[in-house]
Motif scaffolding. Structure first.
Motif, short mmCIF file in Angstrom:
data_model
loop_
_atom_site.label_atom_id
_atom_site.label_comp_id
_atom_site.label_asym_id
_atom_site.label_seq_id
_atom_site.Cartn_x
_atom_site.Cartn_y
_atom_site.Cartn_z
N TYR A 13 -18.33 1.12 32.99
CA TYR A 13 -18.00 0.73 34.66
C TYR A 13 -16.56 1.29 34.88
CZ TYR A 13 -18.01 -1.19 39.27
OH TYR A 13 -17.93 -1.26 40.74
N HIS A 30 -23.80 11.05 40.99
CA HIS A 30 -24.83 10.30 39.98
C HIS A 30 -24.98 8.92 40.57
CE1 HIS A 30 -26.52 8.87 36.49
NE2 HIS A 30 -25.56 8.27 35.97
N ALA A 32 -25.74 5.51 39.33
CA ALA A 32 -25.72 4.77 38.06
C ALA A 32 -25.46 3.23 38.75
CB ALA A 32 -24.59 4.95 37.35
N ASN A 33 -24.55 3.25 39.71
CA ASN A 33 -24.16 1.62 40.22
C ASN A 33 -23.63 2.06 41.67
OD1 ASN A 33 -22.97 -0.61 40.97
ND2 ASN A 33 -23.02 -1.16 38.58
O1 UT7 Z 1 -25.07 6.44 33.90
C1 UT7 Z 1 -23.99 6.42 33.04
C2 UT7 Z 1 -23.06 5.35 33.12
N1 UT7 Z 1 -23.56 4.05 33.31
C3 UT7 Z 1 -22.80 3.36 34.12
O2 UT7 Z 1 -21.85 3.73 34.92
C4 UT7 Z 1 -23.04 1.81 34.35
C5 UT7 Z 1 -21.82 1.24 34.35
N2 UT7 Z 1 -21.75 -0.37 34.22
C6 UT7 Z 1 -22.48 -1.07 35.46
O3 UT7 Z 1 -22.88 -0.34 36.14
C7 UT7 Z 1 -22.23 -2.46 35.23
O4 UT7 Z 1 -21.35 -2.77 34.27
C8 UT7 Z 1 -23.52 -3.45 34.97
C9 UT7 Z 1 -24.49 -3.27 36.28
C10 UT7 Z 1 -24.25 -2.97 33.88
C11 UT7 Z 1 -23.33 -4.95 34.66
O5 UT7 Z 1 -22.48 -5.35 35.90
P1 UT7 Z 1 -21.24 -6.17 35.90
O6 UT7 Z 1 -20.84 -6.51 37.02
O7 UT7 Z 1 -20.24 -5.40 35.16
O8 UT7 Z 1 -21.90 -7.37 35.07
P2 UT7 Z 1 -21.40 -8.11 33.62
O9 UT7 Z 1 -21.72 -6.96 32.59
O10 UT7 Z 1 -19.85 -8.24 33.55
O11 UT7 Z 1 -22.07 -9.38 33.62
C12 UT7 Z 1 -21.92 -10.58 34.26
C13 UT7 Z 1 -22.87 -11.42 33.77
C14 UT7 Z 1 -22.93 -11.82 32.32
O12 UT7 Z 1 -23.01 -12.98 32.29
P3 UT7 Z 1 -21.84 -14.02 31.63
O13 UT7 Z 1 -21.55 -13.49 30.50
O14 UT7 Z 1 -20.71 -13.81 32.60
O15 UT7 Z 1 -22.56 -15.35 31.71
C15 UT7 Z 1 -24.22 -11.04 31.79
O16 UT7 Z 1 -24.82 -11.57 30.83
O17 UT7 Z 1 -24.16 -11.20 34.22
C16 UT7 Z 1 -25.21 -11.34 33.16
N3 UT7 Z 1 -26.26 -10.30 33.15
C17 UT7 Z 1 -27.35 -10.46 33.83
N4 UT7 Z 1 -27.68 -11.25 34.66
C18 UT7 Z 1 -28.91 -11.33 35.15
C19 UT7 Z 1 -26.27 -9.08 32.80
N5 UT7 Z 1 -27.34 -8.29 33.02
C20 UT7 Z 1 -27.89 -9.20 33.60
C21 UT7 Z 1 -29.14 -9.23 34.25
N6 UT7 Z 1 -29.77 -10.07 34.95
N7 UT7 Z 1 -30.06 -7.95 34.16
#
Ligand code: UT7
Length: 327
Positions: free
Chosen positions: A223, A254, A256-257
């Motif tokens: 991200y 793109h 992705a988010n």
């Molecule tokens: O296409 C090429 C490139 N790809 C991208 O650009 C994707 C880039 N990354 C992202 O879009 C984001 O990092 C994500 C959408 C993947 C994740 O969002 P985030 O705001 O960075 O969340 P995080 O990974 O910091 O996770 C926050 C919390 C975690 O729980 P704890 O550790 O805080 O308790 C995760 O375990 O959300 C949890 N979590 C979920 N909860 C519900 C992760 N996935 C899920 C889920 N449902 N599907």
């Protein structure tokens, strides 16, 4: 004659099957509210068991040729971006060539992950300007559902399948692909990878058991890099072409988010109404995301003759890039 590379037709194809966030709630520990607020995704299209990248790429290519009023025999190059080829050998572009009857084309796959389509546009421009090709199909096609671990909530909610294509053709008229920008940083390869399935770690019993044949992503690190790189790519192509952000009629990032999209648009001061967003419908389709959005925007009347459109992408590798096209 000075040669310009114009985008003269587009096409897209996505699988009929739709997987909603509420479907995912029954598969992994997740919630619609989390997925929508963190990513913007509501649904994604998922290939059936017997559907592969070349099937969707073929349909997208035929749609693009039809909209450009170009015959398959007139195509002299096919560039196909994918990280989910039908098989390691031959290239998926070869399969598409055969399916559409592009008997006079040279063909190649490029592996630039989510940047595959903008990399393809950059190559197409160079090949046309250097008199090595006149009519090029640039395709992005992915079947990410087949390399996603459907038990891993960190990744399985993010991705979808589909394909998009554009016909790029030589013209003496100024305009078309005005400028492109491509970068990569291989030192961060391990933040977004599929460990098994290549010569480093062939698929075997272990990789079948331990998840190494699936996408693994360090989401927050990806991200942060995506926000920086997409902002840089968008600014760089504007300065290379001398086009101001006020002149951009539509930005197609793109998908992705939604938060990455908004921050990229903010960085170059493009207002929300000039940003094309369809992530809610398809999720992240990697190399296919920009050409699917481009085709929707064309068919939906969002792009008019003379409009300048900015495309910007970031993906695994890392790779990133951008293009400005005048229609
Ligand atoms: O296409 C090429 C490139 N790809 C991208 O650009 C994707 C880039 N990354 C992202 O879009 C984001 O990092 C994500 C959408 C993947 C994740 O969002 P985030 O705001 O960075 O969340 P995080 O990974 O910091 O996770 C926050 C919390 C975690 O729980 P704890 O550790 O805080 O308790 C995760 O375990 O959300 C949890 N979590 C979920 N909860 C519900 C992760 N996935 C899920 C889920 N449902 N599907």
């Amino acid at each position: 004659m000075k040669r310009f590379a114009h985008v003269i037709g587009t096409g897209a194809s996505v699988p009929a099957r739709v997987l909603t966030n509420s479907d995912l709630e029954k598969m992994v520990d997740t919630e619609d509210e989390w997925i929508v607020s963190r990513t913007g995704i509501k649904r994604r299209h998922i290939a059936s068991d017997n559907e592969a990248s070349s099937d969707m790429a073929t349909k997208a290519a035929l749609n693009a040729l039809e909209s450009a009023n170009v015959k398959a025999e007139q195509v002299d190059l096919i560039i196909l971006g994918t990280v989910t080829p039908d098989r390691p050998l031959p290239s998926t572009a070869c399969l598409v060539q055969n399916n559409i009857g592009a008997v006079n084309a040279a063909v190649m796959d490029i592996v630039a992950a989510c940047s595959g389509f903008v990399y393809g546009l950059a190559l197409a421009k160079a090949m046309i300007e250097s008199e090595q090709a006149d009519t090029i199909l640039v395709i992005g096609a992915e079947t990410l559902s087949k390399i996603v671990n459907w038990k891993d909530r960190n990744t399985c909610v993010l991705f979808g399948d589909g394909a998009g294509a554009a016909v790029v053709r030589v013209s003496g008229k100024p305009g078309g692909i005005l400028g492109t920008y491509m970068r990569s940083n291989g030192s961060l390869w391990n933040l977004l990878t599929v460990p098994a399935g290549g010569s480093r770690m062939p698929i075997d019993f272990n990789s079948m058991q331990n998840g190494a044949r699936y996408i693994q992503m360090a989401g927050p690190d990806v991200y942060k890099n995506a926000v920086m790189a997409m902002g840089e790519a968008a600014s760089e192509v504007l300065s290379r072409t001398g086009v101001s952000s006020k002149e951009i009629a539509l930005m197609i990032p793109h998908q992705a988010n939604i938060r990455i999209i908004e921050s990229t648009a903010n960085r170059i001061k493009i207002p929300p109404e000039k940003v094309y967003v369809n992530i809610h419908e398809y999720g992240n389709t990697s190399a296919a995301s920009i050409p699917i959005a481009l085709d929707e925007a064309m068919r939906g009347g969002r792009i008019k003759p003379g409009d300048k459109v900015l495309m910007v992408a970031f993906g695994g590798g890392f790779t990133w890039g951008s293009a400005i096209v005048e229609f």
